[in-house]
Design an enzyme around this catalytic site. Sequence first.
Site, PDB file in Angstrom:
ATOM      1  N   VAL A  30      50.855  31.289  -5.538  1.00 54.24           N
ATOM      2  CA  VAL A  30      51.428  32.591  -5.195  1.00 54.24           C
ATOM      3  C   VAL A  30      51.594  32.696  -3.678  1.00 54.24           C
ATOM      4  CG1 VAL A  30      50.470  33.726  -7.238  1.00 54.24           C
ATOM      5  CG2 VAL A  30      49.148  33.697  -5.117  1.00 54.24           C
ATOM      6  N   CYS A  31      52.339  33.718  -3.248  1.00 52.33           N
ATOM      7  CA  CYS A  31      52.517  33.982  -1.817  1.00 52.33           C
ATOM      8  C   CYS A  31      51.163  34.330  -1.197  1.00 52.33           C
ATOM      9  CB  CYS A  31      53.459  35.166  -1.607  1.00 52.33           C
ATOM     10  SG  CYS A  31      55.133  34.870  -2.198  1.00 52.33           S
ATOM     11  N   PRO A  32      50.887  33.977   0.029  1.00 56.86           N
ATOM     12  CA  PRO A  32      51.754  33.264   0.961  1.00 56.86           C
ATOM     13  C   PRO A  32      51.600  31.743   0.874  1.00 56.86           C
ATOM     14  CG  PRO A  32      49.789  33.925   2.119  1.00 56.86           C
ATOM     15  CD  PRO A  32      49.654  34.418   0.677  1.00 56.86           C
TER      16      PRO A  32
END
Length: 80
Positions: free
Chosen positions: A16-18
């Site tokens: 997932v981000c980041p």
Amino acid sequence: MEELKVDRELDLRGEVCPFTFVKSKLIIEQMEPGQVLKVILDYKPSVENVPKSMREEGQEVLEVNQLDKNLWEVIVRKVR
């Protein structure tokens, strides 16, 4: 359409981000200008954030393709 030559592929399914951008950035930094990186993503926000962040870093985003319901590829050419 001519098949794009991909020099490196990074499979970030499950990330997932980041982290998706950070890991993509680390790989592209190891590459030579002109080389092409394919990033595989399954996290929708990353499909927007990775290309945006790559452009901000001065890289060229060639394609963003949806491969499946929750699967995308982002193709980036290293500029600098």
